[in-house]
Design a protein around this motif. Structure first.
Motif, PDB file in Angstrom:
ATOM      1  N   ASP A 164       8.603   5.340 101.483  1.00  0.00           N
ATOM      2  CA  ASP A 164       9.904   5.536 102.114  1.00  0.00           C
ATOM      3  C   ASP A 164      10.995   5.698 101.057  1.00  0.00           C
ATOM      4  O   ASP A 164      10.996   4.987 100.049  1.00  0.00           O
ATOM      5  N   LEU A 165      11.929   6.599 101.332  1.00  0.00           N
ATOM      6  CA  LEU A 165      13.122   6.767 100.517  1.00  0.00           C
ATOM      7  C   LEU A 165      14.303   6.660 101.463  1.00  0.00           C
ATOM      8  O   LEU A 165      14.373   7.376 102.471  1.00  0.00           O
ATOM      9  N   ARG A 166      15.233   5.736 101.161  1.00  0.00           N
ATOM     10  CA  ARG A 166      16.365   5.549 102.053  1.00  0.00           C
ATOM     11  C   ARG A 166      17.642   5.250 101.290  1.00  0.00           C
ATOM     12  O   ARG A 166      17.620   4.850 100.134  1.00  0.00           O
ATOM     13  N   TYR A 167      18.746   5.463 101.998  1.00  0.00           N
ATOM     14  CA  TYR A 167      20.074   5.196 101.453  1.00  0.00           C
ATOM     15  C   TYR A 167      20.784   4.217 102.367  1.00  0.00           C
ATOM     16  O   TYR A 167      20.781   4.383 103.595  1.00  0.00           O
ATOM     17  N   GLU A 168      21.374   3.174 101.782  1.00  0.00           N
ATOM     18  CA  GLU A 168      22.135   2.186 102.536  1.00  0.00           C
ATOM     19  C   GLU A 168      23.606   2.330 102.168  1.00  0.00           C
ATOM     20  O   GLU A 168      23.984   2.152 101.008  1.00  0.00           O
ATOM     21  N   TYR A 169      24.429   2.640 103.154  1.00  0.00           N
ATOM     22  CA  TYR A 169      25.859   2.766 102.942  1.00  0.00           C
ATOM     23  C   TYR A 169      26.539   1.476 103.388  1.00  0.00           C
ATOM     24  O   TYR A 169      26.445   1.083 104.557  1.00  0.00           O
ATOM     25  N   GLY A 170      27.200   0.785 102.474  1.00  0.00           N
ATOM     26  CA  GLY A 170      27.832  -0.491 102.789  1.00  0.00           C
ATOM     27  C   GLY A 170      28.986  -0.338 103.758  1.00  0.00           C
ATOM     28  O   GLY A 170      29.917   0.425 103.511  1.00  0.00           O
ATOM     29  N   LEU A 171      28.922  -1.065 104.885  1.00  0.00           N
ATOM     30  CA  LEU A 171      29.998  -1.050 105.872  1.00  0.00           C
ATOM     31  C   LEU A 171      30.989  -2.186 105.661  1.00  0.00           C
ATOM     32  O   LEU A 171      32.143  -2.096 106.061  1.00  0.00           O
ATOM     33  N   SER A 172      30.538  -3.271 105.071  1.00  0.00           N
ATOM     34  CA  SER A 172      31.413  -4.417 104.824  1.00  0.00           C
ATOM     35  C   SER A 172      31.399  -4.740 103.335  1.00  0.00           C
ATOM     36  O   SER A 172      30.510  -4.321 102.605  1.00  0.00           O
ATOM     37  N   LYS A 173      32.377  -5.521 102.905  1.00  0.00           N
ATOM     38  CA  LYS A 173      32.508  -5.836 101.483  1.00  0.00           C
ATOM     39  C   LYS A 173      31.751  -7.116 101.140  1.00  0.00           C
ATOM     40  O   LYS A 173      31.656  -8.029 101.948  1.00  0.00           O
ATOM     41  N   GLN A 174      31.219  -7.142  99.934  1.00  0.00           N
ATOM     42  CA  GLN A 174      30.443  -8.273  99.450  1.00  0.00           C
ATOM     43  C   GLN A 174      31.173  -8.917  98.276  1.00  0.00           C
ATOM     44  O   GLN A 174      31.625  -8.236  97.358  1.00  0.00           O
ATOM     45  N   PRO A 175      31.339 -10.265  98.284  1.00  0.00           N
ATOM     46  CA  PRO A 175      32.067 -10.919  97.198  1.00  0.00           C
ATOM     47  C   PRO A 175      31.253 -10.964  95.899  1.00  0.00           C
ATOM     48  O   PRO A 175      30.032 -10.998  95.926  1.00  0.00           O
ATOM     49  N   TYR A 176      31.968 -10.970  94.771  1.00  0.00           N
ATOM     50  CA  TYR A 176      31.344 -11.147  93.459  1.00  0.00           C
ATOM     51  C   TYR A 176      32.381 -11.785  92.550  1.00  0.00           C
ATOM     52  O   TYR A 176      33.518 -12.049  92.967  1.00  0.00           O
ATOM     53  N   ASN A 177      31.998 -12.053  91.308  1.00  0.00           N
ATOM     54  CA  ASN A 177      32.902 -12.691  90.350  1.00  0.00           C
ATOM     55  C   ASN A 177      33.403 -14.028  90.899  1.00  0.00           C
ATOM     56  O   ASN A 177      34.602 -14.293  90.949  1.00  0.00           O
ATOM     57  N   ASN A 178      32.431 -14.862  91.352  1.00  0.00           N
ATOM     58  CA  ASN A 178      32.731 -16.181  91.921  1.00  0.00           C
ATOM     59  C   ASN A 178      33.654 -16.102  93.130  1.00  0.00           C
ATOM     60  O   ASN A 178      34.479 -16.981  93.370  1.00  0.00           O
TER      61      ASN A 178
END
Length: 199
Positions: A164-178
């Motif tokens: 399988d080859l797929r693409y995931e487009y982020g709909l919501s934001k994910q936190p980083y940098n603590n």
């Protein structure tokens, strides 16, 4: 005689294709692979693709030419962040991903192509939320501090093996940098699957 033989072969193929799509079926298997993660670009930083991993299980229920494919797998996502001040940081995420895919399949005699799309719920795994807690949030439909993506993909089945080859487009934001910053994560996945059994 040759015309009758060719017509018979065509009829058998048509029956096989029709029965493969109409008769309800169930499949279950394992999958594993790699991903390339990338943050959405902003004015304050740029990102580069870095390889990650994923591994888990999938199921497929099909009939009338369509199939529903829920999956459950652990994903490691890695991204390199180049800030405007010249610093370079590497962000890593581990999550429990739950894609719910709707698609269709064409083919016969153990070889077929698949096309699918659907939402993906990504439940972060970290020191305050381990695998058990994330599974509990799935069961309670509690998606606080989690993210969603929309998946598009295609696959090829050869007997019990699938690619399988797929693409995931982020709909919501994910936190980083603590938790001080957040951004969308877009991912390409390439996976290899093995069907354990089918009904």
């Amino acid at each position: 005689m040759k015309k009758h033989l060719a017509l018979s072969v065509i009829c058998l193929l048509a029956i096989k294709l029709a029965s493969a799509q109409i008769i309800p079926s169930f499949e279950f298997g394992l999958k594993g692979g790699m991903n390339l993660s990338k943050f959405s670009h902003t004015a304050t930083f740029a990102t580069g693709n870095r390889a990650g991993y994923l591994g888990g299980v999938w199921a497929r229920v099909g009939g009338l030419g369509f199939n529903f494919q829920p999956e459950l797998y652990i994903t490691g996502k890695n991204v390199t962040i180049n800030n405007n001040n010249g610093t370079v940081n590497k962000a890593s995420f581990t999550s429990l991903d739950v894609p719910l895919l709707l698609g269709s399949k064409i083919g016969a005699f153990g070889v077929g192509g698949r096309f699918y799309t659907g939402p993906l719920f990504s439940l972060a795994l970290y020191k305050d939320q381990n695998l058990g807690a994330a599974l509990g949030n799935v069961a309670r439909l509690n998606y606080k501090d989690q993210s969603m993506a929309w998946t598009f993909g295609a696959g090829l089945d050869i007997k019990k093996i699938s690619v399988d080859l797929r693409y995931e487009y982020g709909l919501s934001k994910q936190p980083y940098n603590n938790g001080q910053d957040e951004t969308r994560v877009n991912i390409f996945n390439l996976t290899l699957g093995y069907r354990l059994f089918s009904l």
